[in-house]
Write an enzyme that holds these catalytic residues in place. Structure first.
Site, PDB file in Angstrom:
ATOM      1  N   PRO A 226      28.375  68.441 -56.600  1.00  0.00           N
ATOM      2  CA  PRO A 226      27.182  67.870 -55.969  1.00  0.00           C
ATOM      3  C   PRO A 226      26.084  68.907 -55.821  1.00  0.00           C
ATOM      4  O   PRO A 226      26.327  70.117 -55.912  1.00  0.00           O
ATOM      5  CB  PRO A 226      27.707  67.403 -54.591  1.00  0.00           C
ATOM      6  CG  PRO A 226      29.192  67.365 -54.716  1.00  0.00           C
ATOM      7  CD  PRO A 226      29.559  68.401 -55.726  1.00  0.00           C
ATOM      8  N   THR A 232      24.659  77.360 -59.341  1.00  0.00           N
ATOM      9  CA  THR A 232      23.762  78.397 -59.870  1.00  0.00           C
ATOM     10  C   THR A 232      24.052  79.745 -59.223  1.00  0.00           C
ATOM     11  O   THR A 232      23.989  80.788 -59.890  1.00  0.00           O
ATOM     12  CB  THR A 232      22.302  77.987 -59.629  1.00  0.00           C
ATOM     13  OG1 THR A 232      22.069  76.702 -60.204  1.00  0.00           O
ATOM     14  CG2 THR A 232      21.354  78.993 -60.251  1.00  0.00           C
ATOM     15  N   GLU A 448      22.159  51.708 -28.618  1.00  0.00           N
ATOM     16  CA  GLU A 448      22.993  52.898 -28.748  1.00  0.00           C
ATOM     17  C   GLU A 448      24.157  52.873 -27.766  1.00  0.00           C
ATOM     18  O   GLU A 448      25.236  53.398 -28.063  1.00  0.00           O
ATOM     19  CB  GLU A 448      22.143  54.160 -28.538  1.00  0.00           C
ATOM     20  CG  GLU A 448      20.983  54.312 -29.503  1.00  0.00           C
ATOM     21  CD  GLU A 448      21.413  54.286 -30.962  1.00  0.00           C
ATOM     22  OE1 GLU A 448      22.576  54.647 -31.252  1.00  0.00           O
ATOM     23  OE2 GLU A 448      20.605  53.886 -31.810  1.00  0.00           O
ATOM     24  N   HIS A 451      27.058  51.070 -29.443  1.00  0.00           N
ATOM     25  CA  HIS A 451      27.796  51.944 -30.367  1.00  0.00           C
ATOM     26  C   HIS A 451      28.703  52.905 -29.597  1.00  0.00           C
ATOM     27  O   HIS A 451      29.894  53.066 -29.923  1.00  0.00           O
ATOM     28  CB  HIS A 451      26.808  52.761 -31.214  1.00  0.00           C
ATOM     29  CG  HIS A 451      26.078  51.968 -32.248  1.00  0.00           C
ATOM     30  ND1 HIS A 451      26.704  51.119 -33.125  1.00  0.00           N
ATOM     31  CD2 HIS A 451      24.749  51.922 -32.555  1.00  0.00           C
ATOM     32  CE1 HIS A 451      25.806  50.575 -33.938  1.00  0.00           C
ATOM     33  NE2 HIS A 451      24.606  51.046 -33.601  1.00  0.00           N
TER      34      HIS A 451
END
Length: 665
Positions: A226, A232, A448, A451
């Protein structure tokens, strides 16, 4: 081992394939121009340069006084102008004299000889020809114009010579061994990949060690992974470790608007490599030139395919050359041509994955060498709090934390700055200046809270880390949970509970306000994608069984997408839609049932969020267990005000969490 390097007369090393810079050309050019101008000045002066110019009437007056002597009448072919050359005495007795020249136009003085004889001058006729000087004199302005243009645009001409006049020359750059040198000590988090490339470096240093058993080093190595995982950087470390020439080029450098240029550059690149063998050639983003032939919207005979064919031939053609090793990097291995990946070309494929918790800690240690950390800062804790981060993101976390500490006026970086930098890198900076109405703020708080409450109540979920209604990035609020360890597989029960948590925000809005908003768009997208993968890819549907439906690629390749046909019937497609809908509906009803039972806790969490804006996991657990927080957070600063500058010795470092994922609002 010979390095096949050229040396300039001064003893400096010069990369192979490049001519030494001739610093004497400029001064020599100036000297030649000066000599030409000097010679031209003598040439254009003619035989009478440097003498006194005397007008014809004045000459007649001097002749009447007896001061003119030794006169020559000089004529030029095809010219109406003649010249009188002689000596002009300063007195009739001849004490002192100087040469003179007089030009006379015969069109106006037809009786020139008679007039001279009348005044006692008997000229001697001489014929002179200066045609070469006349021609050069006519060309002088043009030459001067060209010289001026040359000196003005000399640098531009040189650059144009590299780009326009040398289309087929390779753009490969030879990396300096001393400038910005990177070694394997600077590479962390990819131990297996580093070991494999270290083998290549060992072969280049001591090839007999491998050849005595009949082995040969791979001709090509393909680094796959990825973005941001260090492909590099790994290649630059090879350049720093290997005592051989290292050429670097990008895949896009081969492609130009002119047909045949790419193939010519490939051949020239390998010619440079063969002259410098043993050497390493690194091609970054090889998918720009190595894409699958015959796919896409264009024709089959295009510039990119010619370049790929030249690359295939050079890597394993009739003219093989030992000692030239090709290293390439890409994050799109699915689009590469199969002929490029076969043994004999890219013999070895090295996968550079996202780092695990140990690798992240090593990467943070490498990048923290350049910054000043506070005493007691545990980078292992930071590593556990950044699951899924790539090496580039971790480097950015260190850099952002340093910038944040500098803005606060601190002398070192603490755990608080690292946590804020981590959240900023993944989700963006807090937008406290965003103008939000109290109604929207209340809606976000209940969203929220839904959640967060389900994260704490469900069994197969990760520990809750933090809940906030402060806008960050594109979201108005966030609920964050952190895995206790890196996970590579997900159980069905964990996925079902995760679906339920995703539905919690929308359900809380419906329960409290009797209406829903568009704020759950991200939740709906996340839940639908998860449910479809459970049905089509992971075999977690009771009705459809353990069968894969469709060919699922992480990336879309347009040429394949256009030719791909669905491998299941329309009836099966309808059944897939029903199973996906059933998973989402079941999760929604389950979330609704739990939140209705825990309505009081939902209200308490939402009111605490409205008051403090941000709560961590321990404070949420206090509300569930005791109805209030034993250690409430400090009051939030007003929106639009910058954070205060806190001296390091009075700043309290908060504990760092153990991982990070987001349930978007």
């Amino acid at each position: 081992m010979s390095n096949h390097e050229n040396r300039t007369p001064g003893g400096n090393r010069q990369p192979p394939g490049q001519e030494p810079s001739n610093g004497w050309r400029g001064p020599l050019t100036l000297l030649l121009v000066a000599l030409l101008l000097l010679g031209g000045s003598f040439l254009f002066k003619g035989p009478y340069g440097g003498v006194k110019e005397l007008a014809y009437p004045q000459l007649l007056q001097e002749a009447e006084k007896g001061l003119v002597d030794k006169v020559d009448l000089v004529t030029e072919p095809s010219s109406a102008t003649v010249y009188l050359k002689g000596v002009l005495k300063k007195s009739p007795e001849g004490a002192g004299s100087e040469p003179f020249r007089t030009s006379v136009n015969l069109d106006f003085n037809r009786d020139l000889k008679a007039e001279l004889l009348e005044r006692g001058i008997r000229p001697r006729e001489v014929t002179d020809s200066n045609q070469v000087g006349s021609v050069l004199l006519s060309l002088l302005p043009f030459c001067l114009f060209v010289l001026v243009l040359y000196f003005i645009f000399r640098q531009q001409i040189r650059m144009a010579g590299k780009g326009a006049l040398n289309f087929g020359k390779s753009k490969a750059r030879m990396l300096s061994r001393d400038k910005n040198r990177i070694t394997f000590k600077d590479v962390a988090g990819v131990e297996e990949a580093r070991e494999e490339v270290e083998e290549i470096v060992d072969f280049l240093r001591d090839p007999k060690k491998f050849q005595k058993l009949g082995g040969r080093i791979p001709k090509g190595v393909l680094l796959i992974g990825p973005p941001g995982t260090g492909k590099t950087l790994l290649a630059r470390a090879i350049a720093g470790e290997a005592d051989v020439p290292f050429f670097s080029i990008s895949g896009s450098d081969f492609v130009e608007m002119f047909v045949g240029v790419g193939a010519s550059r490939v051949r020239d690149m390998f010619e440079q490599g063969k002259k410098s063998a043993p050497c390493i050639i690194f091609i970054d983003e090889i998918d720009a030139v190595g894409r699958h032939r015959g796919h896409g919207l264009g024709g089959g005979h295009d510039e990119r395919e010619q370049t790929l064919n030249a690359l295939l031939v050079e890597m394993d053609g009739f003219d093989t050359q030992e000692g030239v090793i090709i290293i390439a990097a890409t994050n799109r291995p699915d689009v590469l041509d199969p002929a490029l990946l076969r043994p004999g070309r890219f013999d070895r494929q090295i996968t550079v994955n996202l780092p695990d918790v140990k690798g992240r800690e090593e990467i943070l240690k490498v990048h923290s060498r350049r910054v000043k950390l506070s005493e007691g800062t545990d980078l292992g804790v930071v590593a556990r709090g950044t699951p899924g981060y790539s090496g580039a993101e971790l480097a950015n976390v260190i850099n952002e934390s340093a910038l944040l500490a500098a803005r606060k006026g601190l002398k070192s970086i603490g755990i608080t700055e690292l946590e804020e930098a981590r959240d900023k890198v993944r989700w963006g900076r807090e937008r406290r200046s965003l103008a939000i109405s109290e109604k929207e703020k209340e809606n976000t708080a209940y969203h929220e809270a839904g959640h967060a409450l389900l994260l704490e109540l469900l069994e197969n979920t990760e520990p809750l880390h933090k809940v906030t209604i402060i806008p960050r990035g594109p979201s108005l609020g966030s609920t964050m949970w952190l895995p206790q360890e890196d996970k590579y597989n997900m159980r069905r029960r964990e996925l079902v509970d995760s679906l339920c948590v995703t539905m919690g925000g929308r359900v809380a809005e419906e329960i409290v306000f009797g209406d829903v908003t568009s704020g759950a768009r991200g939740d709906i997208k996340q839940a639908t994608g998860m449910a479809r993968r459970m049905v089509c890819e992971w075999g977690m549907s009771e009705g459809l069984g353990m069968v894969e439906y469709g060919d699922h690629d992480d990336y879309v390749f347009l040429g394949r997408e256009l030719s791909r046909q669905r491998d299941y019937s329309e009836a099966t497609a309808q059944e897939i839609d029903r199973e996906v809908r059933k998973l989402c509906d079941d999760a929604y009803e389950r979330a609704r049932k739990i939140l209705l039972e825990k309505r009081e806790a939902l209200e308490a969490i939402a009111k605490a969020l409205l008051e403090y804006e941000t709560l961590d996991g321990s404070q949420i657990r206090d509300i569930l267990e005791h109805g209030s927080m034993r250690n409430p957070p400090s009051a939030p600063r007003p929106r639009g005000t910058p954070p205060p500058l806190i001296p390091r010795d009075t700043a309290a470092d908060s504990g760092f969490p153990h991982g990070l994922t987001e349930a978007p609002a």
